[in-house]
Each structure stands twice: as C-alpha cells, then as structure tokens.
Design a protein around this motif. Structure first.
Motif, PDB file in Angstrom:
ATOM      1  N   TYR A  72     -84.722  69.980  93.989  1.00 23.16           N
ATOM      2  CA  TYR A  72     -84.296  68.807  94.754  1.00 23.16           C
ATOM      3  C   TYR A  72     -83.568  69.223  96.031  1.00 23.16           C
ATOM      4  N   THR A  74     -83.721  72.105  97.591  1.00 24.64           N
ATOM      5  CA  THR A  74     -84.641  72.816  98.484  1.00 24.64           C
ATOM      6  C   THR A  74     -85.507  71.822  99.237  1.00 24.64           C
ATOM      7  N   GLU A  75     -85.971  70.790  98.562  1.00 23.18           N
ATOM      8  CA  GLU A  75     -86.764  69.750  99.222  1.00 23.18           C
ATOM      9  C   GLU A  75     -85.926  69.039 100.285  1.00 23.18           C
ATOM     10  N   ARG A  76     -84.678  68.784  99.964  1.00 21.35           N
ATOM     11  CA  ARG A  76     -83.777  68.160 100.933  1.00 21.35           C
ATOM     12  C   ARG A  76     -83.583  69.060 102.164  1.00 21.35           C
ATOM     13  N   GLN A  79     -86.659  68.841 104.368  1.00 21.74           N
ATOM     14  CA  GLN A  79     -86.662  67.585 105.114  1.00 21.74           C
ATOM     15  C   GLN A  79     -85.684  67.634 106.287  1.00 21.74           C
TER      16      GLN A  79
END
Length: 89
Positions: A72, A74-76, A79
């Motif tokens: 989560y 890392t995805e943030r 983005q």
C-alpha cells in the motif's frame, strides 16, 4: 519557497527584534542573509527537481516486502512520484 519569502515580509519586524535581542546587530542585515541563503537553496532545489523529472537521468525503482501495508505504501509512493512527473517502476 515563495511562501517562505512571503513569511519574510510578514515577520520582518519580528526578525529585526529577535536579532537585536540576541546581539545579531542589524535586523535588515539578518533578513538579507536569510534571503540570500534561501535563493541559493532555491537554485539547488531547482537543479535536483530537474534531474528527478528527467527519466534519462533518474528513475525510482520501488521495492517492498510482500505485506499489505508495504504494498500500500509503495503504491502511494508511486502515485506521489507520478504527480510530480518523476519516473518510477
């Protein structure tokens, strides 16, 4: 950095008083020194920002452990990097 410059205008009197209290001498000289350092920092920040936004120079490779929170975050990160035009994989 523009906001910091606006704060300098707002708090110029406070800087003058604090400078006089702590034996810094002329508050205007202190303000000019601070503004000079901010301008130097701005040029460095602009160079780093340009390097980060050039995919030929910089690419972030995000690595994480396979757990929910790590994925989560890392995805943030990916983005947020894309918001600033920074290449990531």
């Amino acid at each position: 950095l523009v906001k910091v410059m606006e704060l300098k205008d707002r708090f110029g009197g406070l800087i003058n008083q604090a400078s006089a209290m702590f034996g810094g001498g002329n508050g205007a000289d202190m303000q000019e020194m601070l503004v000079g350092r901010l301008e130097e920092t701005r040029s460095i920040i602009n160079k780093v920002n340009d390097a980060f936004q050039d995919p030929a120079v910089t690419t972030f490779v995000c690595v994480c452990i396979p757990e929910f929170l790590s994925i989560y975050e890392t995805e943030r990160l990916v983005q947020e990097l894309s918001k600033f035009g920074i290449d990531s994989h």
